[in-house]
Structure formats: structure tokens, C-alpha cells
Design a protein around this motif. Structure first.
Motif, PDB file in Angstrom:
ATOM      1  N   VAL A  98      -3.237   3.599   8.895  1.00 25.72           N
ATOM      2  CA  VAL A  98      -3.259   2.174   8.616  1.00 25.72           C
ATOM      3  C   VAL A  98      -2.929   1.439   9.904  1.00 25.72           C
ATOM      4  N   ILE A 101      -7.006   0.048   6.463  1.00 23.80           N
ATOM      5  CA  ILE A 101      -7.138   1.483   6.699  1.00 23.80           C
ATOM      6  C   ILE A 101      -8.253   1.692   7.706  1.00 23.80           C
ATOM      7  N   ASP A 140      -9.235   7.919   7.072  1.00 24.83           N
ATOM      8  CA  ASP A 140      -8.731   8.567   5.868  1.00 24.83           C
ATOM      9  C   ASP A 140      -9.535   9.826   5.638  1.00 24.83           C
ATOM     10  N   TYR A 195       0.861  -1.174   0.000  1.00 23.88           N
ATOM     11  CA  TYR A 195       0.000   0.000   0.000  1.00 23.88           C
ATOM     12  C   TYR A 195       0.904   1.233   0.000  1.00 23.88           C
ATOM     13  N   THR A 245      -4.005   9.634   6.527  1.00 22.31           N
ATOM     14  CA  THR A 245      -4.458   8.252   6.423  1.00 22.31           C
ATOM     15  C   THR A 245      -3.841   7.473   7.576  1.00 22.31           C
TER      16      THR A 245
END
Length: 835
Positions: free
Chosen positions: A563, A553, A556, A470, A561
Motif C-alpha cells: 500500500v 494498493i 498484491d 484497510y 500486499t
């Protein structure tokens, strides 16, 4: 005949294997017994330090306290050292050490008219090089230590010249005999010690039963008296540290010089009982930011300065820094008591900060109908750009199933904002955690108006486990997460790579059961946490009716963001959250560990593409190159740096001190599961009883770091400022202003990032305020300091790593340099404040 200066003392830990109540009782008993001995034995002089112990006597035995005052006046009892207590000498900030010395010297000056010139820290586990400048500016010319022992030096001499970061020096005596003697064995131990020091023209000998007090016994005094009368080689003198150094400098004109920190010592103490270290840092942060806010609230808004609350919180902080509390070498009861004391200080400062914030928010316009208001007070003397969060409520509770999403206006413009999971789990759309990207004005209130717009439901985010990696790339920074491992695969800034794959792996190493020790070096086995399966991930997250990916996730939006990845090892579990902003070149990492392993230490390992040439760390009022071959200790940041490659990788922390850099592995030490006060001794191996015994760090522990890579010169120039902001966060709060009074404006600004504020506080020795600053990079600097919207506007100059204190003189409109340690003058202060 050669003079032997006998320094009688009673090393008395306020806490260690016992709680403070027993330490208090032992102080009363030891002081009473020894005071009687000073009257009974002619020429005998007893030495003792630590104002906390004398305070206990003053509060609980006024008659004995008066006898001690008389004994000091008559020269039978010597005030030694003069600090409030003997702290850890690595992990507290320079400002905290100043407060320790200041409080101790004020007490001894007021009640005993005593001002020692020899500092002592017999039992501390190493000594920061930043101490030298502090000691010199506090009025000391000499220092006695016992650690590191002589095997930590390249020379045999006990006395040496120690050079500080700023070039100042102080004479240090390393007492090779240690600070204790066995009851009834003082004369025997002295005669065994003296042949080892035949080259010395004058010798110091520490003696007296210690650790739990006691001091001299009548047998010891009688034996020493007989030895003095019967030997022809030595002149035994009951003496003081100051008398020893006075003679010593007349005998020797040149001493060995040491130009580094006196470390490492007992490396396990850099990590043991991590909760105390984290909470200690939290109270440091809250106390020093609260002082700044309270000073601003008084000088700008007339809000009374909360002197008693700040004094009590500072007392809690200083006591927690004791060298068996902060280093984690105390019993489980001491850990509990220290955490409770730190919480007391934090509660006081939470009230001080909010009261100051409300005062500084005066003049704000009323809330607009249908909106909420969040305010951020930036306590720092410079604008800060970053990600900030605050919880608030909707202006009207939302009884529908829509989700109200925030839009934030700041200084007439809409700024990036997003809603994230609030701290509560009350399943009504009512509370909001607002996260913004903004630039907050220096030393002032920053107001944000929050509007809410309905969307059909709370945001959900696309799955990422179907991808091998990612990638988050904001143009300045690239972060790549390996979805198969949950670990960092790449971190680059402006196309330059700073971290490689398998970074942030949590790794367990074999450890000793001893809280002072560190690692079983004969066994370098390592076990890494592994990504959980979807079923295990759901179970760990408490989702009994779901199966979820172990990497996903969870937040966001316009700002950042997040994770999350979850891991396990045996019965232990952990999560890592990567908070990656949409702007900027650094990112934050949050780690939560539910630890169940015993006699292990846990590191978060970051892997660099190549091995950097040096490891640096923040120390008291400065920085120092650290030993790459050892577990190291530093304060708010640790940095791998390489001038040839022009690269630096810094890890900013909010309460971890132990780290290592070996090969290409940068290891941040998170915890140790050693035994409490566990040490193999004359009765054999510890922890061998056939019963359950507690180990440290069993349960949940949480960590927060900021990772910053960049060109070496720029990271080195800005790192102290960035670490300060990370630790002393802007104060965010929700408030509906009543629109009263006039806006406060800016309190203070400083235009040079090399110059760091250590404190803005009420003065102790006059009715006014003190500003303390230091140069953070080792290079001379000038800075313009502007206060109170220009009432003071002055340039100051500092040498490399220099610390200076200034009186804030509003009448003259200037800053006037003053001493580092404030002398107490009772006539200038209210009796209520003094007491």
C-alpha cells in the motif's frame, strides 16, 4: 616534585573543512617541521598516530619517511595510538573497528616496529561500550579521550576504569584540557590548567596546534623549556601516553568505574549527512557478505580469493568512518568525496560478489526450455524464511499485449510468487521482478525455475479509499491502514497490539543550523506531513493526465500486499509504502522524502499503546540500554521493551542511527537540514551572509525499515540474526547455468541464533582463513559450527557478548582460537599482496 607528562601532538584531521588532498599536504608539512624540531630541542618527544598520514608521507616523500623511521628508532618520535585513523566510535560495527585497528597496527609494526598499548580517540563524538572488549583483545591497556567532557561524568577525576559488555575493563584518561593549544600559548595554558588538577599526583597535558596540523612551535618549546627551568612545583617531562599510565597506576590503586557507553555527545552527528551513513552501512554489508562468498568460492570451488579488491574496499570503508566524515560534520566537498569513495568500494564488491556467486553456482543443471532461472545465495549460516525478489528476463521477448505472469518452482514444489513493477520503464512485457515467499538453505545456492503464463493484462488492484480503514490480516499479524490519513492505525501480532493509530507520521521539528547540535529545545514546535489531495498525488507521481487517490494498493499477490500513501508539507513531499507479507509477523516500510525545509529535523513517529519501560539498541558486538530522555545512537536495530508486559517492538534499519522514545512516541530520525560545518564562533553567528548557502538533505532521500513486535524474550533472542539478514540480504541473480563442475554444497552452519558471524575472511598472517563470531544477547552460549559439509564439525563456547576469532584449520579438521588482531608476518605473504 609532581610529574607533568607533556604529550606533544598535532591533531590533524585528514578531512574536515578541507578535502583529503589538503590533509595529505598538511601531513607532509607538519611531519617535516616537527621532525626537525625533535633534532633541535633536546629531550623533546613528539607523538602522532593515524597510519593513513604516515602512508601519505611514505608514498609522497620517501626521504622524510626514512627520517621518521630513524626518529622513532632514536626515541625522538613516538607512534601514538596505532590505529589507521580516528573514526567515529558509535556507528561503525565492531568488525569495522577491528579492521581499523588491524590495518594500523600492521602498518606500524612493519615500518616502525612499534606496538602502542594506549589507544587514543581525542575527537570522536562519544564512545560505544563495545570498544572496551575490542581494545583489550587488541592489546591495549589504556585509552585517551576528550569527549564526553567532564560535565558528562559524575566525578572530577580524569582517569577512570571503563567496564565493557563482557566484564573486561580498561583504564581511560579524559583529557579536560582538550587536545589543542593555541600557537605560542602552550606554557600559558598549562599554567592555567594545573591549578585545576592539584589533587592529582601525576598529570597528563596534551598540547600542540591542531585541527589543521602544525603541532609544536619553536616559541612553545622555548617557553616550556624556560618554565621547566624556573618553576619549583612541577617536573615537566616531554613524554608519551604509555609513560603517563605507567606512572599513574603506581600512584593510584583504585579508580572510579563507568559501566555504560560514553554517550551522548553531539547528538546531531547521529543523523547529519544521512546519505553517508546509509552508504557506509551498505558498504559494510556488501564487504562482509562478499568476504563470506569469496571465502566459500575459494574453499569449495577453487575460485581465487580477490584479496586486492577486498583490501581496497576495506580501505574505502575505514576512511569513510573518520570522525568528521561519517558523523556528517565535514564540508559539502567532504560529503561528495566520501560518497564517491564509498561508491568505489561498492563497485569493487559488486564484482567480487558476482564472481563468487557464479563459482558457487557450478553444478546447476541447464535451464529448461521456455523458463528462466533465478538463484539466491544465502551467505548466512542458517536457513532464512522470508520474502525475496530478483529481476530476470522472459526466455523469449513478449511482442503481444498479454502479460506473462510467473509461476516459480523451488525444490520440486511450486512456491508463492508474484510479479511486481520492475525497475525499468520500457513499456514492453519483457523484464520481470519476481517476488517469492521461500525458505533459503543456509550458506548455499538456492535455485528457482520460473515458468510464465499469459494473462490478458498487467494486474490492477481494487481501490481502498472508499473504506475508512484497510485491514490486512494473515492470521499471525494484523495491519490496519487509515485511508483518511495514510497512516498506520494498528499493528498486532497474535492478538497483541504493538502500534496505535497515527503511527508512521512524518513530523518536522525545529532544529539548529549546527551539524553537531540537535534540536532547538526551547521550541518544541512540530509540523506533520499531511495526505495529499488526489490532484496533488497525481502531480507528485508525475501523472499529468490522471487524478489518483493518495492512498492505494500498488502491488498484491500470493506473497505480499503493498500500500502506498503520499504526503506533503510546504514544498516537501513524501511517500510511504507498507509491504505486508501474507505470512509472518513482521512487515517492511519504505519511505521516500523530497525535502525542501531548512534547519529542521524529520522523524517517523510510531505510537505504542502504552509506554515501555526501556529502550535498547545494538552497539559494537552487543547491545545496551539507551537513555530515553535523549536522542540516542545505535546500529542495526532499536527496540522498546517491557519485561513486565512481556512485549518488545523492534525497528530494524539499513543505515539510520538516531532515535528517541518519549512517552509513547518511538521516533526514528530520518534527516536534518542543518548547515554544513556551521558553528557560531568568535566572529558571530554563522550563515548570516546575504547569499544562498547549501543545507544538508535538500532533495530526495530514501529509507527502508522492518517492524517486528512480539514477546520480549523471543524478539530479544532473535533480533541480531534478523537485523543481519535484513542488512546482508541473500544475493539474487538471473543465470542460465552451463551445467559444469560439481555442486558446492553448504559452506557453514551455526545452530544457535545467539551466536553471530562477524567475518569469514582470508587471514593476514598465515595462508588460510579466519572465522570471527560473537555472542549477541549477553548470555553464555554454546554453538555447533559445521563447515564444508562436515570437514569441520565443532562446538564452541562463548561468554555473554564475547568475541572470538578462529583459524579455520582444514588439515586438522578443526577451528583453533586465535587473537582478535592479526599480526602481520611478511614472510608468509606474497610481496604483491603486501604492496
Amino acid at each position: 616534585m609532581k610529574n607533568i607528562h607533556l604529550i606533544a601532538n598535532a591533531h590533524l584531521d585528514p578531512v574536515w573543512l578541507w578535502r583529503w588532498q589538503e590533509g595529505c599536504s598538511e601531513a607532509l608539512s607538519t611531519f617535516k617541521t616537527v621532525e626537525e624540531m625533535t633534532e633541535e630541542f633536546e629531550e623533546f618527544v613528539f607523538n602522532h598516530n593515524e597510519a593513513i598520514l604516515y602512508e601519505w608521507v611514505k608514498d609522497n616523500s620517501p626521504g622524510l619517511f626514512q627520517k621518521l623511521q630513524k626518529a622513532v628508532e632514536e626515541g625522538r618520535w613516538n607512534i601514538m595510538g596505532g590505529w589507521y585513523l580516528q573514526p567515529d566510535c558509535n556507528m561503525p560495527s565492531g568488525e569495522s573497528i577491528v579492521r581499523n585497528i588491524e590495518r594500523g597496527r600492521r602498518f606500524f609494526r612493519e615500518y616502525f616496529n612499534s606496538l602502542p598499548t594506549t589507544a587514543i580517540n581525542f575527537d570522536s563524538f562519544g564512545h560505544s561500550r563495545g570498544l572496551v572488549q575490542i581494545l583489550k583483545k587488541a592489546g591495549y591497556d589504556s585509552y585517551i579521550i576528550c569527549r564526553p567532557a567532564k560535565n558528562g561524568f559524575s566525578f572530577e577525576e580524569q582517569d577512570f576504569e571503563w567496564e565493557g559488555l563482557d566484564g573486561s575493563t580498561i583504564l581511560v584518561h579524559r583529557s579536560d584540557e582538550n587536545y589543542n593549544s593555541v600557537w605560542g600559548q602552550a606554557a600559558k595554558e598549562l599554567m592555567e590548567f594545573l591549578p585545576l588538577k592539584v589533587e592529582e599526583e601525576v598529570t597528563l597535558f596534551l598540547w600542540g596546534v591542531g585541527d589543521h596540523g602544525g603541532g609544536p612551535s619553536r616559541k612553545d618549546l622555548q617557553d616550556l623549556k624556560e618554565l621547566a627551568e624556573n618553576n619549583k612545583d612541577y617536573n615537566l617531562i616531554h613524554s608519551t601516553p604509555e609513560a603517563y599510565f605507567k606512572e599513574r597506576i603506581t600512584k593510584v590503586k583504585e579508580f572510579p568505574r563507568v559501566s555504560k557507553g560514553l554517550n551522548p555527545v553531539a547528538e546531531g552527528c547521529y543523523t547529519s549527512q544521512i546519505r553517508i551513513k546509509q552508504k557506509h552501512r551498505e558498504l559494510e554489508n556488501e564487504l562482509y557478505s562478499a568476504e563470506k562468498m569469496a571465502a566459500a568460492a575459494w574453499l569449495q570451488c577453487g575460485r581465487s580469493y580477490p584479496e586486492k579488491e577486498i583490501k581496497d574496499a576495506a580501505g574505502a570503508l575505514i576512511f569513510s568512518e573518520f570522525h568528521d566524515a561519517l558523523p556528517g560534520s565535514g564540508s559539502p566537498l567532504v560529503e561528495t568525496d566520501t560518497l564517491r569513495l564509498l561508491d568505489y568500494g561498492l563497485e569493487l564488491m559488486s564484482r567480487v560478489k558476482h564472481s563468487a556467486a557464479l563459482a558457487l553456482a557450478q553444478g546447476e543443471k541447464r535451464v529448461k526450455e521456455g523458463t528462466s532461472v533465478i538463484l539466491f545465495y544465502n551467505p548466512h549460516p542458517f536457513d532464512i524464511t522470508g520474502v525475496f525478489s530478483c529481476e530476470t528476463g522472459l526466455p523469449v521477448q513478449n511482442w503481444s499485449t498479454d502479460f506473462m505472469y510467473p509461476k516459480v518452482m523451488f525444490e520440486g514444489k511450486q512456491i508463492p510468487a508474484q510479479a511486481e513493477k520492475e525497475s525499468s520503464n520500457f513499456n514492453l512485457d519483457w523484464r520481470k521482478k519476481i517476488v517469492v515467499q521461500a525458505t533459503l538453505k543456509a550458506s548455499s545456492i538456492n535455485r528457482m525455475d520460473v515458468y510464465f503464463e499469459p494473462i490478458p493484462k498487467r494486474p490492477v488492484f481494487a481501490e481502498i479509499v472508499s473504506r475508512p480503514k484497510y485491514i490486512l490480516d494473515n492470521g499471525s499479524m494484523k495491519v490496519v491502514i487509515d485511508t483518511a490519513t495514510g497512516l498506520l492505525k494498528e499493528y498486532s501480532v497474535k492478538g497483541v497490539r504493538y502500534l496505535e493509530e497515527e503511527s508512521l507520521q512524518l513530523v518536522c521539528f525545529e532544529d539548529t543550523h549546527n551539524p553537531w547540535g540537535f534540536g532547538k529545545w526551547e521550541s518544541r514546535s512540530r509540523r506533520a506531513f499531511q495526505l495529499l489531495t488526489p490532484h496533488e498525488a497525481a502531480e507528485y507521481c508525475g501523472l499529468s493526465e490522471k487524478v489518483i487517490p493518495a492512498v492505494r494498493i500498488i502491488e498484491d499477490g500470493e506473497v505480499r500486499t503493498t500500500v502506498e500513501a503520499v504526503f506533503g508539507l510546504h514544498d516537501s513531499k513524501a511517500y510511504i509504502r507498507y509491504h505486508i507479507p501474507k505470512k509472518g509477523s513482521c512487515f517492511d516500510v519504505e519511505i521516500g522524502v523530497h525535502f525542501q525545509e531548512k534547519e529542521k529535523y524529520l522523524k517517523a513517529i510510531l505510537k505504542t499503546p502504552e509506554e515501555y519501560e526501556a529502550l535498547h539498541g545494538q552497539i559494537m558486538f552487543g547491545r545496551e540500554e539507551l537513555n530515553k530522555d535523549k536522542e540516542t545512537v545505535s546500529q542495526k536495530w532499536t527496540m522498546a521493551v517491557d519485561g513486565t508486559m512481556d512485549k518488545a517492538l523492534a525497528i530494524i534499519n539499513n543505515g539510520t542511527h538516531g532515535a528517541s522514545y518519549t512517552g509513547r512516541e518511538f521516533g526514528i530520525t530520518l534527516l536534518r537540514s542543518a548547515g554544513y560545518t556551521s558553528s557560531d564562533f568568535i566572529m558571530g553567528k554563522a550563515l548570516q551572509e546575504e547569499q544562498w548557502a547549501p543545507r544538508m538533505e535538500q532533495g530526495e532521500r530514501f529509507y527502508h525499515f522492518r517492524i517486528q513486535g512480539g514477546a520480549a524474550a523471543e524478539v530479544e533472542r532473535m533480533i541480531d540474526r534478523e537485523a543481519l539478514v535484513f542488512n546482508e540480504e541473500p544475493y539474487g541473480f538471473s543465470f542460465c547455468p552451463p551445467e559444469e563442475g560439481e555442486a558446492a554444497g553448504q559452506f557453514i552452519t551455526i545452530d544457535n541464533p545467539q551466536v553471530i558471524i562477524s567475518a569469514v575472511k582470508r587471514a593476514e598472517n598465515f595462508d588460510g582463513y579466519i572465522l570471527r563470531v560473537y555472542e549477541s544477547t549477553g548470555k553464555s552460549a554454546k554453538a555447533n559450527i559445521r563447515m564444508l559439509d562436515g570437514r569441520i564439525n565443532q562446538e564452541v563456547s562463548l561468554g555473554g557478548f564475547e568475541v572470538k576469532s578462529y583459524k579455520i584449520d582444514l588439515a586438522e579438521g578443526r577451528l583453533t582460537e586465535t587473537g582478535l588482531i592479526e599480526e602481520y608476518q611478511a614472510e608468509n605473504r606474497d610481496e604483491a599482496i603486501r604492496d
